[in-house]
Enzyme design. Structure first.
Site, PDB file in Angstrom:
ATOM      1  N   PRO A 185      37.133  52.221  40.437  1.00 24.96           N
ATOM      2  CA  PRO A 185      36.235  51.493  41.346  1.00 24.96           C
ATOM      3  C   PRO A 185      36.935  51.092  42.642  1.00 24.96           C
ATOM      4  O   PRO A 185      36.311  50.810  43.635  1.00 24.96           O
ATOM      5  CB  PRO A 185      35.842  50.240  40.549  1.00 24.96           C
ATOM      6  CG  PRO A 185      36.234  50.506  39.142  1.00 24.96           C
ATOM      7  CD  PRO A 185      37.354  51.486  39.186  1.00 24.96           C
ATOM      8  N   GLU A 193      38.711  47.916  30.973  1.00 20.09           N
ATOM      9  CA  GLU A 193      38.675  47.204  32.256  1.00 20.09           C
ATOM     10  C   GLU A 193      39.559  47.888  33.288  1.00 20.09           C
ATOM     11  O   GLU A 193      39.840  47.335  34.341  1.00 20.09           O
ATOM     12  CB  GLU A 193      39.123  45.757  32.059  1.00 20.09           C
ATOM     13  CG  GLU A 193      38.200  44.924  31.185  1.00 20.09           C
ATOM     14  CD  GLU A 193      36.773  44.917  31.707  1.00 20.09           C
ATOM     15  OE1 GLU A 193      35.859  45.239  30.942  1.00 20.09           O
ATOM     16  OE2 GLU A 193      36.594  44.624  32.912  1.00 20.09           O
ATOM     17  N   ARG A 212      30.331  73.736  43.448  1.00 21.09           N
ATOM     18  CA  ARG A 212      29.212  74.275  44.244  1.00 21.09           C
ATOM     19  C   ARG A 212      29.697  74.859  45.567  1.00 21.09           C
ATOM     20  O   ARG A 212      29.065  75.718  46.164  1.00 21.09           O
ATOM     21  CB  ARG A 212      28.186  73.171  44.554  1.00 21.09           C
ATOM     22  CG  ARG A 212      27.346  72.722  43.383  1.00 21.09           C
ATOM     23  CD  ARG A 212      26.395  71.615  43.816  1.00 21.09           C
ATOM     24  NE  ARG A 212      25.456  72.101  44.819  1.00 21.09           N
ATOM     25  CZ  ARG A 212      24.283  72.675  44.507  1.00 21.09           C
ATOM     26  NH1 ARG A 212      23.944  72.849  43.244  1.00 21.09           N
ATOM     27  NH2 ARG A 212      23.457  73.088  45.452  1.00 21.09           N
ATOM     28  N   ASP A 241      23.215  72.917  51.478  1.00 15.63           N
ATOM     29  CA  ASP A 241      23.078  71.579  50.873  1.00 15.63           C
ATOM     30  C   ASP A 241      22.948  70.540  51.972  1.00 15.63           C
ATOM     31  O   ASP A 241      23.687  70.578  52.953  1.00 15.63           O
ATOM     32  CB  ASP A 241      24.301  71.280  49.986  1.00 15.63           C
ATOM     33  CG  ASP A 241      24.180  72.006  48.659  1.00 15.63           C
ATOM     34  OD1 ASP A 241      25.137  71.945  47.869  1.00 15.63           O
ATOM     35  OD2 ASP A 241      23.128  72.646  48.432  1.00 15.63           O
TER      36      ASP A 241
HETATM   37  C1  LIG Z   1      37.905  41.162  35.923  1.00 16.75           C
HETATM   38  N1  LIG Z   1      37.677  42.451  36.548  1.00 16.75           N
HETATM   39  C2  LIG Z   1      37.626  43.491  35.520  1.00 16.75           C
HETATM   40  C3  LIG Z   1      37.406  44.851  36.143  1.00 16.75           C
HETATM   41  N2  LIG Z   1      36.215  44.867  36.994  1.00 16.75           N
HETATM   42  C4  LIG Z   1      36.081  46.146  37.668  1.00 16.75           C
HETATM   43  C5  LIG Z   1      35.898  47.272  36.671  1.00 16.75           C
HETATM   44  C6  LIG Z   1      36.971  48.075  36.335  1.00 16.75           C
HETATM   45  C7  LIG Z   1      36.794  49.137  35.422  1.00 16.75           C
HETATM   46  C8  LIG Z   1      35.551  49.373  34.882  1.00 16.75           C
HETATM   47  C9  LIG Z   1      35.337  50.482  33.915  1.00 16.75           C
HETATM   48  N3  LIG Z   1      36.187  51.621  34.252  1.00 16.75           N
HETATM   49  C10 LIG Z   1      37.320  51.963  33.592  1.00 16.75           C
HETATM   50  C11 LIG Z   1      37.850  53.090  34.208  1.00 16.75           C
HETATM   51  C12 LIG Z   1      37.003  53.446  35.285  1.00 16.75           C
HETATM   52  C13 LIG Z   1      37.016  54.459  36.256  1.00 16.75           C
HETATM   53  C14 LIG Z   1      36.046  54.494  37.225  1.00 16.75           C
HETATM   54  C15 LIG Z   1      35.033  53.517  37.240  1.00 16.75           C
HETATM   55  C16 LIG Z   1      34.026  53.501  38.322  1.00 16.75           C
HETATM   56  N4  LIG Z   1      33.096  52.537  38.405  1.00 16.75           N
HETATM   57  N5  LIG Z   1      32.343  52.769  39.507  1.00 16.75           N
HETATM   58  C17 LIG Z   1      32.772  53.867  40.143  1.00 16.75           C
HETATM   59  N6  LIG Z   1      32.235  54.389  41.288  1.00 16.75           N
HETATM   60  C18 LIG Z   1      33.853  54.370  39.401  1.00 16.75           C
HETATM   61  C19 LIG Z   1      34.536  55.565  39.768  1.00 16.75           C
HETATM   62  N7  LIG Z   1      35.038  56.546  40.119  1.00 16.75           N
HETATM   63  C20 LIG Z   1      34.989  52.509  36.269  1.00 16.75           C
HETATM   64  C21 LIG Z   1      35.968  52.484  35.295  1.00 16.75           C
HETATM   65  C22 LIG Z   1      34.486  48.596  35.238  1.00 16.75           C
HETATM   66  C23 LIG Z   1      34.653  47.544  36.140  1.00 16.75           C
HETATM   67  C24 LIG Z   1      36.252  43.817  37.997  1.00 16.75           C
HETATM   68  C25 LIG Z   1      36.441  42.466  37.350  1.00 16.75           C
END
Ligand SMILES: CN1CCN(Cc2ccc(Cn3ccc4ccc(-c5n[nH]c(N)c5C#N)cc43)cc2)CC1
Length: 238
Positions: free
Chosen positions: A88, A116, A153, A168
């Protein structure tokens, strides 16, 4: 092009890649996808991949060791590859970045975390940290599939002769025009007359107007660097 995916849920990747454009590209040998289960790179009998976060906080964090062992296993063949961590916190993935990946990388490793997130020290072994958008997913696998699909693609020949990624919408800088097919009249909902006219010039102009109208409505941020002709059409719409 070769994609190697590190994940604790290999079946998510394996199921998706069998279908559609990706499945055809795999069958044609245009692309290869190898999926590795991070649990196979653990050293304990329970195949543990996560632990409690140092400093406290909710949830679990993925440990570095399985990622490190998997990455070292892949690097043993000494072939060049781009290592991409899905996160994220990553830089935003766009069509432009998909094009760059396709042009610059013969092989990509897509590193998928869960829980997480993953131990920060894994980032010492990756080239890029990428996010597919400003929303929270449960792991990196969907993001890895988005990257694989959008990059494949763009590979010449992947879409087959009749289609082209160049068409596209995001490649042209604005959204797509509306599409219709049979029946001509569905419960009174008719196909626009112009599309039945056979007048290709008129159809092209109608499609351009509709594409600009859609873009103005839903993604005005894409309306940059328009040609004078497109600008003229856009002004008519305002
Ligand atoms: C206390 N903290 C605790 C963590 N959160 C933040 C958080 C961290 C991980 C996760 C779940 N997760 C684990 C690995 C992983 C990879 C990619 C993505 C991902 N999400 N959205 C995108 N565009 C993604 C992409 N590409 C999510 C992932 C969910 C939320 C903030 C508050």
């Amino acid at each position: 092009m070769k994609f190697e995916v590190l994940t604790i849920f290999p079946e998510i990747i394996e199921c998706y890649i069998k279908h559609g454009v990706l499945g055809k590209a795999l069958n044609k040998g245009i692309v290869e996808v190898k999926v590795y289960n991070l649990r196979d790179f653990t050293s304990d009998k329970h195949k543990k991949v996560d632990d409690y976060p140092y400093g406290g906080g909710a949830g679990m964090v993925m440990q570095i060791e399985p990622f490190y062992n998997a990455i070292m296993h892949l690097k043993a063949d000494e072939k060049p590859r781009k290592l991409v961590l899905l996160s994220p916190q990553g830089r935003k993935f766009t069509q432009k970045l998909a094009q760059k990946f396709m042009e610059e990388s013969k092989a990509m490793v897509l590193i998928c975390g869960r829980y997480e997130g993953i131990d920060e020290r894994v980032k010492a072994f990756v080239d890029e940290e990428v996010s597919i958008g400003d929303y929270v997913l449960s792991g990196g696998e969907l993001a890895a599939l988005v990257i694989i699909d959008s990059v494949v693609r763009l590979i010449p020949g992947a879409l087959g002769d009749e289609l082209s990624a160049v068409e596209d919408s995001f490649m042209k800088g604005f959204l797509d025009y509306p599409h219709y097919t049979r029946p001509e009249d569905f419960k009174g909902m008719k196909v626009p007359e112009v599309l039945l006219s056979g007048d290709h010039k008129k159809i092209a102009l109608w499609r351009k107007r509709q594409a600009l109208k859609n873009t103005l409505k839903n993604r005005p941020d894409l309306l940059k660097n328009l040609s004078p002709e497109d600008m003229r059409i856009l002004k008519e719409l305002c």
